[in-house]
Design a protein around this motif. Structure first.
Motif, PDB file in Angstrom:
ATOM      1  N   SER A 227       0.833  -1.211   0.000  1.00 14.76           N
ATOM      2  CA  SER A 227       0.000   0.000   0.000  1.00 14.76           C
ATOM      3  C   SER A 227       0.864   1.256   0.000  1.00 14.76           C
ATOM      4  O   SER A 227       0.646   2.190   0.791  1.00 14.76           O
ATOM      5  N   LEU A 228       1.829   1.263  -0.881  1.00 16.33           N
ATOM      6  CA  LEU A 228       2.789   2.371  -0.892  1.00 16.33           C
ATOM      7  C   LEU A 228       2.120   3.689  -1.271  1.00 16.33           C
ATOM      8  O   LEU A 228       1.170   3.724  -2.072  1.00 16.33           O
ATOM      9  N   LYS A 229       2.621   4.748  -0.663  1.00 17.11           N
ATOM     10  CA  LYS A 229       2.103   6.096  -0.867  1.00 17.11           C
ATOM     11  C   LYS A 229       3.223   6.987  -1.420  1.00 17.11           C
ATOM     12  O   LYS A 229       4.405   6.712  -1.195  1.00 17.11           O
ATOM     13  N   PRO A 230       2.879   8.061  -2.086  1.00 17.33           N
ATOM     14  CA  PRO A 230       3.919   8.974  -2.590  1.00 17.33           C
ATOM     15  C   PRO A 230       4.856   9.456  -1.484  1.00 17.33           C
ATOM     16  O   PRO A 230       6.053   9.658  -1.736  1.00 17.33           O
ATOM     17  N   GLU A 231       4.328   9.605  -0.278  1.00 16.34           N
ATOM     18  CA  GLU A 231       5.185  10.073   0.825  1.00 16.34           C
ATOM     19  C   GLU A 231       6.164   9.015   1.311  1.00 16.34           C
ATOM     20  O   GLU A 231       7.013   9.310   2.153  1.00 16.34           O
ATOM     21  N   ASP A 232       6.089   7.808   0.781  1.00 15.15           N
ATOM     22  CA  ASP A 232       7.093   6.778   1.092  1.00 15.15           C
ATOM     23  C   ASP A 232       8.326   6.917   0.199  1.00 15.15           C
ATOM     24  O   ASP A 232       9.313   6.210   0.396  1.00 15.15           O
ATOM     25  N   THR A 233       8.260   7.809  -0.769  1.00 14.08           N
ATOM     26  CA  THR A 233       9.395   8.025  -1.666  1.00 14.08           C
ATOM     27  C   THR A 233      10.602   8.512  -0.880  1.00 14.08           C
ATOM     28  O   THR A 233      10.517   9.505  -0.148  1.00 14.08           O
ATOM     29  N   ALA A 234      11.718   7.812  -1.022  1.00 13.54           N
ATOM     30  CA  ALA A 234      12.937   8.144  -0.272  1.00 13.54           C
ATOM     31  C   ALA A 234      14.034   7.168  -0.676  1.00 13.54           C
ATOM     32  O   ALA A 234      13.775   6.168  -1.353  1.00 13.54           O
ATOM     33  N   VAL A 235      15.245   7.467  -0.218  1.00 12.17           N
ATOM     34  CA  VAL A 235      16.315   6.480  -0.265  1.00 12.17           C
ATOM     35  C   VAL A 235      16.252   5.687   1.031  1.00 12.17           C
ATOM     36  O   VAL A 235      16.231   6.272   2.118  1.00 12.17           O
ATOM     37  N   TYR A 236      16.209   4.382   0.895  1.00 10.75           N
ATOM     38  CA  TYR A 236      16.103   3.498   2.053  1.00 10.75           C
ATOM     39  C   TYR A 236      17.459   2.860   2.344  1.00 10.75           C
ATOM     40  O   TYR A 236      18.134   2.362   1.440  1.00 10.75           O
ATOM     41  N   TYR A 237      17.823   2.885   3.616  1.00 11.25           N
ATOM     42  CA  TYR A 237      19.103   2.333   4.065  1.00 11.25           C
ATOM     43  C   TYR A 237      18.846   1.272   5.128  1.00 11.25           C
ATOM     44  O   TYR A 237      17.905   1.385   5.906  1.00 11.25           O
ATOM     45  N   CYS A 238      19.717   0.282   5.185  1.00  7.32           N
ATOM     46  CA  CYS A 238      19.717  -0.643   6.314  1.00  7.32           C
ATOM     47  C   CYS A 238      20.997  -0.423   7.111  1.00  7.32           C
ATOM     48  O   CYS A 238      22.023   0.007   6.561  1.00  7.32           O
ATOM     49  N   ALA A 239      20.912  -0.718   8.394  1.00  8.76           N
ATOM     50  CA  ALA A 239      22.039  -0.472   9.277  1.00  8.76           C
ATOM     51  C   ALA A 239      22.028  -1.471  10.418  1.00  8.76           C
ATOM     52  O   ALA A 239      20.976  -2.030  10.763  1.00  8.76           O
ATOM     53  N   THR A 240      23.198  -1.659  11.035  1.00 14.82           N
ATOM     54  CA  THR A 240      23.303  -2.592  12.148  1.00 14.82           C
ATOM     55  C   THR A 240      24.476  -2.221  13.039  1.00 14.82           C
ATOM     56  O   THR A 240      25.168  -1.217  12.786  1.00 14.82           O
ATOM     57  N   GLY A 241      24.672  -3.032  14.066  1.00 14.14           N
ATOM     58  CA  GLY A 241      25.792  -2.818  14.971  1.00 14.14           C
ATOM     59  C   GLY A 241      25.441  -3.048  16.416  1.00 14.14           C
ATOM     60  O   GLY A 241      26.308  -3.025  17.282  1.00 14.14           O
ATOM     61  N   VAL A 242      24.142  -3.280  16.687  1.00 18.49           N
ATOM     62  CA  VAL A 242      23.692  -3.566  18.045  1.00 18.49           C
ATOM     63  C   VAL A 242      22.831  -4.830  18.004  1.00 18.49           C
ATOM     64  O   VAL A 242      22.258  -5.141  16.965  1.00 18.49           O
ATOM     65  N   PRO A 243      22.735  -5.546  19.128  1.00 12.09           N
ATOM     66  CA  PRO A 243      21.967  -6.797  19.108  1.00 12.09           C
ATOM     67  C   PRO A 243      20.446  -6.613  19.201  1.00 12.09           C
ATOM     68  O   PRO A 243      19.701  -7.471  18.730  1.00 12.09           O
ATOM     69  N   LEU A 244      20.024  -5.537  19.839  1.00 10.29           N
ATOM     70  CA  LEU A 244      18.594  -5.324  20.040  1.00 10.29           C
ATOM     71  C   LEU A 244      18.188  -3.947  19.519  1.00 10.29           C
ATOM     72  O   LEU A 244      18.975  -3.007  19.527  1.00 10.29           O
ATOM     73  N   CYS A 245      16.928  -3.860  19.132  1.00 10.32           N
ATOM     74  CA  CYS A 245      16.394  -2.585  18.644  1.00 10.32           C
ATOM     75  C   CYS A 245      16.005  -1.682  19.815  1.00 10.32           C
ATOM     76  O   CYS A 245      15.587  -2.160  20.878  1.00 10.32           O
ATOM     77  N   TYR A 246      16.109  -0.395  19.558  1.00  7.68           N
ATOM     78  CA  TYR A 246      15.654   0.619  20.502  1.00  7.68           C
ATOM     79  C   TYR A 246      14.502   1.391  19.883  1.00  7.68           C
ATOM     80  O   TYR A 246      14.472   1.601  18.674  1.00  7.68           O
ATOM     81  N   SER A 247      13.600   1.854  20.721  1.00 10.62           N
ATOM     82  CA  SER A 247      12.432   2.580  20.200  1.00 10.62           C
ATOM     83  C   SER A 247      12.824   3.900  19.540  1.00 10.62           C
ATOM     84  O   SER A 247      12.089   4.414  18.708  1.00 10.62           O
ATOM     85  N   ASP A 248      13.994   4.429  19.909  1.00 10.71           N
ATOM     86  CA  ASP A 248      14.448   5.671  19.280  1.00 10.71           C
ATOM     87  C   ASP A 248      15.356   5.400  18.082  1.00 10.71           C
ATOM     88  O   ASP A 248      15.998   6.297  17.561  1.00 10.71           O
ATOM     89  N   TYR A 249      15.440   4.139  17.673  1.00  7.07           N
ATOM     90  CA  TYR A 249      16.193   3.732  16.486  1.00  7.07           C
ATOM     91  C   TYR A 249      17.683   3.985  16.599  1.00  7.07           C
ATOM     92  O   TYR A 249      18.357   4.186  15.593  1.00  7.07           O
ATOM     93  N   ARG A 250      18.201   3.968  17.843  1.00  4.57           N
ATOM     94  CA  ARG A 250      19.645   3.940  17.969  1.00  4.57           C
ATOM     95  C   ARG A 250      20.150   2.669  17.301  1.00  4.57           C
ATOM     96  O   ARG A 250      19.579   1.593  17.492  1.00  4.57           O
TER      97      ARG A 250
END
Length: 122
Positions: free
Chosen positions: A84-107
């Motif tokens: 259900s993609l929307k025009p506002e989803d237009t962007a460059v998407y990146y993946c990243a890592t380096g920690v074992p668990l996710c944080y709600s603030d996306y550290r």
């Protein structure tokens, strides 16, 4: 340590894409993977994050119910299914890592892929 993001492209509003983040040089099993997106001139935004094991998974409010993150440790790859993609989803998407668990603030850690462009337009 390398992350390779792929799967971007041009899609019409309402369409779907699946992004892949393939890891090399390390085993993804022990790491969280975060997906981020950035529009030129705007701050980078955390989209979704999946932890290494039984840790939390997060989604930005703007994509909840439309995007789904998953991991295939056997393939050392994390996916972001975008529906259900929307025009506002237009962007460059990146993946990243380096920690074992996710944080709600996306550290996240210091390892970033090169980005893949998603364009939602008719």
């Amino acid at each position: 340590v390398q992350l390779q993001a792929s799967g971007g492209g041009l899609v019409e509003p309402g369409g779907s894409l699946r992004l892949s983040c393939a890891a090399s040089g390390f085993t993804l099993d022990y790491y969280a993977i975060g997906w981020f997106r950035q529009v030129s001139g705007k701050e980078r935004e955390g989209v979704s994050c999946i932890s290494s094991s039984d840790g939390p998974t997060y989604y930005a409010d703007s994509v909840k119910g439309r995007f789904a993150i998953s991991r295939d440790n056997a393939k050392n790859t994390v996916y972001l299914q975008m529906n259900s993609l929307k025009p506002e989803d237009t962007a460059v998407y990146y993946c990243a890592t380096g920690v074992p668990l996710c944080y709600s603030d996306y550290r996240i850690g210091n390892y970033w892929g090169q980005g893949t462009l998603v364009t939602v337009s008719s």
